[in-house]
Enzyme design. Structure first.
Site, short mmCIF file in Angstrom:
data_model
loop_
_atom_site.label_atom_id
_atom_site.label_comp_id
_atom_site.label_asym_id
_atom_site.label_seq_id
_atom_site.Cartn_x
_atom_site.Cartn_y
_atom_site.Cartn_z
N GLU A 83 41.07 -45.39 -26.45
CA GLU A 83 41.45 -44.04 -26.09
C GLU A 83 40.75 -43.55 -24.81
O GLU A 83 41.37 -42.93 -23.97
CB GLU A 83 41.08 -43.11 -27.27
CG GLU A 83 41.68 -41.72 -27.22
CD GLU A 83 43.19 -41.71 -27.39
OE1 GLU A 83 43.78 -42.75 -27.74
OE2 GLU A 83 43.77 -40.63 -27.16
N ASP A 84 39.50 -43.88 -24.69
CA ASP A 84 38.69 -43.23 -23.66
C ASP A 84 38.18 -44.12 -22.52
O ASP A 84 37.47 -43.64 -21.65
CB ASP A 84 37.47 -42.55 -24.30
CG ASP A 84 37.88 -41.41 -25.23
OD1 ASP A 84 38.97 -40.86 -25.02
OD2 ASP A 84 37.12 -41.09 -26.15
#
Ligand code: MN
Length: 584
Positions: A83-84
């Protein structure tokens, strides 16, 4: 393995080693994940100013404390990478294998769910919606370990909630208290559920929190000091009966549950006897009851306050004996008595299974009878339990943590955040009808996660679905081929019937018994036509007796039918005529 430069990594390994034997391969895998995560998140900061890596690391620490297996702990270290950071799921799969990639992907999918408080007046509705959302989390997870990672992730986010913007705090706190805390509770993690509630409480009820902390401190300190006087008395008596408890400690009531209770007692703190309870942990169930007897021998019990959750566990599996007695100086005091096993279960819930390698302890857990207060709401907890009972040893249990009891359901979300529970294979038309019949009828298209899809698209759990409608649009008969819910099917059929009634005038069926002759049918139909009546169907049925002609035509009233009947009767060859009005 040389990890002297990494005291944090050593700390994690030490916690895991309390309950599990780690192979060299396990250690290397954890180290690799630790380094991969630290590197991937390098340069990123949490809003608290700490390095981002503290977050996956603390999540992994929680999972290690809950005695989860190595793949789960490794996946926790990696859980925010897809996600990051620029690293992809493919890369995780390549480096750490299918199982870990599957767990990471599950957490990533859950991260996309956002809890939006919908505008519902009735608290009942909110309750149902939250329950649906919890089911959806389980359905999307497919594996309980994904849920545990999510809970560990949420726990750390809640512990650091004060660092994030105020506007977001309340939403996350609400989501925690309405979705994640009850989810932890259902999974038997009583303590964790309580901690999440306590962490959320100041953000949801800031004023009440201030009032409580201001008013409770002194009372609380006095209670703890008082219990320090009670402790040696009980210890002495236990010793006389040769019971050596594992632990005797005092336990303060959680602020969130204290608030709920105070609310019922007009905020009168003097009415709360279990502000601080004395907790006694022993080795066996027999000792639990013996301790209860000893307490009641020392001090008279308050009638109606003895709760035997060992014989009758709470729906989430919680077991313990509770009693309140008129203790030293006649002060009402609560005691909680349980075994070490029960204590660990309250702590780790279903995850407690990982801790037990002894078949006996596991069996004890699996065999216990669960009373179910609210059968419908707790159905899935029962499903979970029944399903656990199929496993005789914990190893087998760990291998089979697939959450498949929702395999025949899908959970989709409206743009307002409402969760709709549907049978697997449902299409947007089912979804539309589930929201409102009118939306179903006027449905012309659907957007799933922002993209237009055909109306027979098969809904996946977690899809956000927006139904496109058009006024005056009518249900389509072709939907009947693909809808899954009987509700939508019934509504579509009803709408079609209604439509055909409007388009087509009422029908009458004439039954004419004849001595057949050439031209008879023609004569009959000519007679009907002369009366300006439209024939919609005509059939000659040969029977063993005289042939019968059945004619369907547009006649809506009796009078018209009677008149026609007379005309037909006079036709040569007609023996008998009858009619009936047919409703479609
Ligand atoms: Mn996270």
């Amino acid at each position: 393995m040389n990890s002297a430069q990494k005291p944090q990594l050593n700390k994690l390994l030490e916690i895991i080693k309390v309950k599990q034997n780690l192979s060299e391969d396990d250690k290397l895998l954890i180290k690799k994940a630790y380094e991969f995560s630290e590197k991937s998140h390098s340069g990123q900061k949490r809003l608290s100013g700490e390095s981002y890596f503290t977050h996956p690391f603390q999540s992994a620490i929680s999972l290690a404390k809950w005695h989860l297996d190595v793949p789960t702990i490794v996946a926790a270290l990696l859980h925010d990478i897809v996600e990051d950071t620029p690293a992809t799921l493919e890369e995780i799969k390549k480096q750490f294998g299918e199982e870990i990639a599957f767990l990471v992907n599950g957490v990533t999918k859950l991260g996309k769910l956002k809890y939006r408080k919908i505008n519902a007046d009735e608290s009942e509705k909110i309750k149902n919606l939250s329950e649906n959302l919890r089911k959806m989390i389980l359905a999307i997870s497919e594996d309980l370990r994904v849920v545990f990672i999510k809970l560990a992730d949420r726990l750390h986010n809640m512990r650091t909630l004060s660092a994030i913007p105020v506007a977001k705090q309340k939403r996350i706190a609400l989501e925690t208290s309405e979705i994640y805390a009850p989810l932890a509770y259902r999974l038997g993690m009583q303590n964790m559920a309580g901690e999440l509630d306590d962490l959320a409480f100041p953000f949801i009820h800031p004023q009440e929190y201030r009032w409580l902390t201001e008013n409770i401190k002194e009372k609380y300190d006095r209670r703890v000091a008082y219990l320090e006087k009670v402790k040696p008395v009980i210890l002495e008596e236990l010793k006389k009966n040769s019971i050596i408890p594992v632990v005797v400690d005092s336990r303060a009531k959680r602020i969130s549950s204290l608030y709920k209770k105070l609310f019922r007692y007009n905020m009168n703190l003097d009415q709360i006897y279990d502000l601080v309870a004395l907790r006694i942990i022993v080795n066996t169930i027999e000792e639990c009851y013996a301790v209860l007897g000893i307490i009641h021998y020392l001090w008279p019990p308050v009638p109606g306050r003895i709760k035997d959750y060992i014989a009758l566990p709470k729906p989430n599996g919680y077991r313990s004996l509770h009693t309140s007695v008129f203790c030293i100086d006649n002060k009402i005091t609560e005691f909680q008595i349980r075994t070490k096993t029960m204590h660990e279960e309250a702590e780790f819930g279903i995850a407690a299974h990982w801790a037990y390698n002894q078949a006996k302890a596991t069996k004890e857990f699996l065999d216990k009878k669960v009373s179910c207060a609210d059968k419908i709401e707790l159905k899935w907890v029962q499903q979970l339990r029944n399903w656990q009972q199929e496993f005789t040893d914990s190893q087998e249990f760990i291998k089979s943590l697939k959450v498949d009891f929702f395999k025949d359901r899908v959970f989709a979300i409206t743009p307002k955040g409402e969760v709709i529970d549907l049978p697997a294979g449902s299409i947007p038309v089912d979804f539309a009808y589930q929201i409102h019949t009118q939306i179903g009828e006027q449905c012309v298209g659907a957007k799933v996660n922002g993209k237009i899809v055909p109306l027979d698209y098969q809904i996946q759990s977690g899809d956000v679905i927006e139904i496109l409608t058009q006024k005056n649009k009518k249900s389509s008969e072709s939907w009947l081929k693909s809808v899954k819910t009987s509700f939508a099917r019934r509504r579509i059929k009803a709408a079609i019937r209604k439509d055909s009634k409007i388009l087509r005038p009422p029908q009458t069926e004439l039954r004419v018994v004849v001595n057949d002759r050439v031209g008879l049918i023609k004569d009959i139909s000519a007679a009907i036509s002369r009366s300006h009546i439209n024939i919609t169907n005509i059939n000659l049925i040969k029977t063993s007796g005289l042939p019968v002609i059945k004619i369907a035509c547009d006649i809506g009233d009796k009078e018209k039918a009677e008149k026609l009947l007379v005309k037909i009767k006079n036709i040569k060859g007609v023996r008998e005529v009858s009619y009936k009005l047919i409703s479609l």
